[in-house]
Design an enzyme around this catalytic site. Structure first.
Site, PDB file in Angstrom:
ATOM      1  N   ASP A 200       0.861  -1.119  -0.065  1.00 52.87           N
ATOM      2  CA  ASP A 200      -0.149   0.342  -0.172  1.00 52.87           C
ATOM      3  C   ASP A 200       0.729   1.046   0.105  1.00 52.87           C
ATOM      4  O   ASP A 200       2.162   1.453   0.891  1.00 52.87           O
ATOM      5  CB  ASP A 200      -0.752  -0.060   0.866  1.00 52.87           C
ATOM      6  CG  ASP A 200      -1.631  -1.080   1.363  1.00 52.87           C
ATOM      7  OD1 ASP A 200      -2.483  -1.628   0.351  1.00 52.87           O
ATOM      8  OD2 ASP A 200      -1.697  -1.769   2.284  1.00 52.87           O
ATOM      9  N   GLU A 244      -9.218   0.491  -4.150  1.00 51.83           N
ATOM     10  CA  GLU A 244      -8.048   0.949  -3.413  1.00 51.83           C
ATOM     11  C   GLU A 244      -6.966   1.488  -4.440  1.00 51.83           C
ATOM     12  O   GLU A 244      -6.177   1.000  -4.610  1.00 51.83           O
ATOM     13  CB  GLU A 244      -7.667  -0.371  -2.840  1.00 51.83           C
ATOM     14  CG  GLU A 244      -8.662  -0.803  -1.526  1.00 51.83           C
ATOM     15  CD  GLU A 244      -7.561  -1.482  -0.844  1.00 51.83           C
ATOM     16  OE1 GLU A 244      -6.321  -2.241  -1.173  1.00 51.83           O
ATOM     17  OE2 GLU A 244      -8.708  -1.892   0.432  1.00 51.83           O
ATOM     18  N   HIS A 247      -3.325  -0.075  -3.189  1.00 48.04           N
ATOM     19  CA  HIS A 247      -3.043  -1.336  -3.222  1.00 48.04           C
ATOM     20  C   HIS A 247      -2.296  -2.107  -4.231  1.00 48.04           C
ATOM     21  O   HIS A 247      -2.894  -1.890  -5.353  1.00 48.04           O
ATOM     22  CB  HIS A 247      -4.118  -1.352  -2.844  1.00 48.04           C
ATOM     23  CG  HIS A 247      -3.591  -3.455  -2.471  1.00 48.04           C
ATOM     24  ND1 HIS A 247      -3.575  -3.822  -0.658  1.00 48.04           N
ATOM     25  CD2 HIS A 247      -3.425  -4.599  -3.119  1.00 48.04           C
ATOM     26  CE1 HIS A 247      -3.408  -5.359  -1.329  1.00 48.04           C
ATOM     27  NE2 HIS A 247      -3.132  -5.871  -2.448  1.00 48.04           N
TER      28      HIS A 247
END
Ligand SMILES: [Zn+2]
Length: 386
Positions: A200, A244, A247
């Site tokens: 991340d 996301e 990610h």
């Protein structure tokens, strides 16, 4: 670019994958030798099997021209069936648990100290770890990102995570939402972070990474380094995880390229590869750097400790498990097999089933996988990650 990515018939006859005997017949005539690859199946039933025994001899051509470069000769290589749970292409999600362990991890910040050239990404502490095989691609990508944008503020805020840590994050999310499931945090045992293949990002200037502005460079170019944006905005129904932007997952260059250009998420790609088994059409494509690949699927032999995987006898290839039902073979069509690979042991050990397939294994350092208090504190700071 996706239009150029085609699936073509790769000139193999249908054959029975599990029972293959492959032999090469070499015919010498006067000053010329003509090679003919003859594929024999021990079971009849495939449509073109009669063609397989045809031997065509062209007396007018020297050997180098008479040999059909498209005729690949395959040999079976044994791989531990359990290795289907390992490798760059394992699918880890709510349906498919991560069953690895003994990950070969490195601390990003420690490794950065060993680099000759400047690096442009840090872990937010010294316990931020990723797989060793993911480190160099990450460094290359972020160096090129810096060259392209002059930005130097990338931070890895999530890397390898133990299952205990995942449980903690999961419980915390359920508690905060009052629900009995989460689209923010993957179930314990089901997070890519437990494999060490995922990271991340955040930034040290805003502590918020949304992948927009100059950071879009990363989404457009990450395939060149083998990374994918794992949870895209338009695939949430398939991934079961919210969008996301931060990610990223390492899958290897050919696969990242294919997914990027065809707009596939990992779930879709694994299904696509399964539709291209060894004894059918293979996925064939050329990436943006003009490197040619062939990709095909081989089901695992779950009744046996070993699965025999057909691989080209003279070309570079990699094998990865898909974490479900088999193996994915990646052939580097224009690269010859390295001499060292040709003398590979017949029955690899579990630690080393085949080259490249399980880079995640390698040396084991148990001390690396301990979660420290420091790590726990840092990870809790970013709740919205899988
Ligand atoms: Zn994540």
């Amino acid at each position: 670019m996706s239009k150029n990515t085609s699936i073509r018939n790769s000139m193999r006859r249908a054959r029975i994958a599990t029972e293959i005997v492959i032999s090469a017949l070499i015919v010498g005539l006067g000053g010329y030798g003509i090679y003919n690859a003859v594929n024999k199946t021990t079971e009849l039933g495939s449509a073109d099997v009669s063609d397989a025994s045809d031997i065509q001899i062209d007396m007018t051509q020297p050997v180098t021209e008479a040999f059909d470069p498209n005729m690949t000769i395959y040999e079976n290589t044994p791989v531990s069936t359990k290795d289907k749970f390992k490798g760059d292409l394992i699918l880890v999600n709510n349906q498919h648990e991560y069953l690895g362990g003994n990950e070969d991890l490195v601390s990003i910040n420690n490794e950065n100290k060993n680099q000759d050239e400047e690096t442009f990404i840090v872990g937010n502490d010294f316990n931020m770890k990723i797989l060793r095989c993911v480190y160099q691609p990450l460094i290359s990508m972020t160096r090129d990102f810096n060259k392209a944008t002059n930005y130097d503020d990338l931070v890895v805020i999530g890397g390898f995570r133990t299952t205990a840590k995942q449980q903690e994050l999961y419980d915390a999310d359920l508690e905060s939402t009052g629900k009995d499931y989460s689209t923010k945090v993957a179930k314990p045992g089901h997070s890519e972070h437990e494999s060490g293949y995922a990271m991340d990002f955040t930034t040290s200037t805003t502590w918020d990474y949304d992948g927009t502005g100059k950071y879009e460079w990363i989404n457009k170019n990450c395939w060149q380094y083998g990374f994918i944006l794992r949870y895209p905005e338009d695939k949430t129904e398939i991934t079961e995880i919210q969008y996301e932007a931060w990610h990223y997952r390492y899958v290897g260059v050919p696969h990242a390229f294919y997914m990027y250009t065809n707009g596939l998420c990992l779930e879709e790609y694994i299904d696509t590869v399964r539709e291209h088994p060894y004894d059918g059409e293979h996925i064939s494509f050329t990436d943006g750097n003009n490197i040619e690949y062939e990709v095909y699927f081989v089901a695992s032999d779950d009744s046996s400790e070993m699965t025999y995987i057909p691989v080209p006898s003279d070309k570079k290839y990699e094998i990865s498990g898909n974490n479900i039902d088999g193996f994915i073979v990646t052939v580097y069509v224009n690269e010859e097999k390295a001499p060292a690979e040709a003398t590979e042991p017949e029955a690899p050990t579990e630690e080393e089933p085949s080259e490249a397939s399980t880079e995640a294994e390698g040396s084991v350092d148990d001390s690396d996988s301990e979660t420290t208090t420091e790590e726990a504190e840092e990870e809790t700071s970013q709740a919205s990650e899988n």
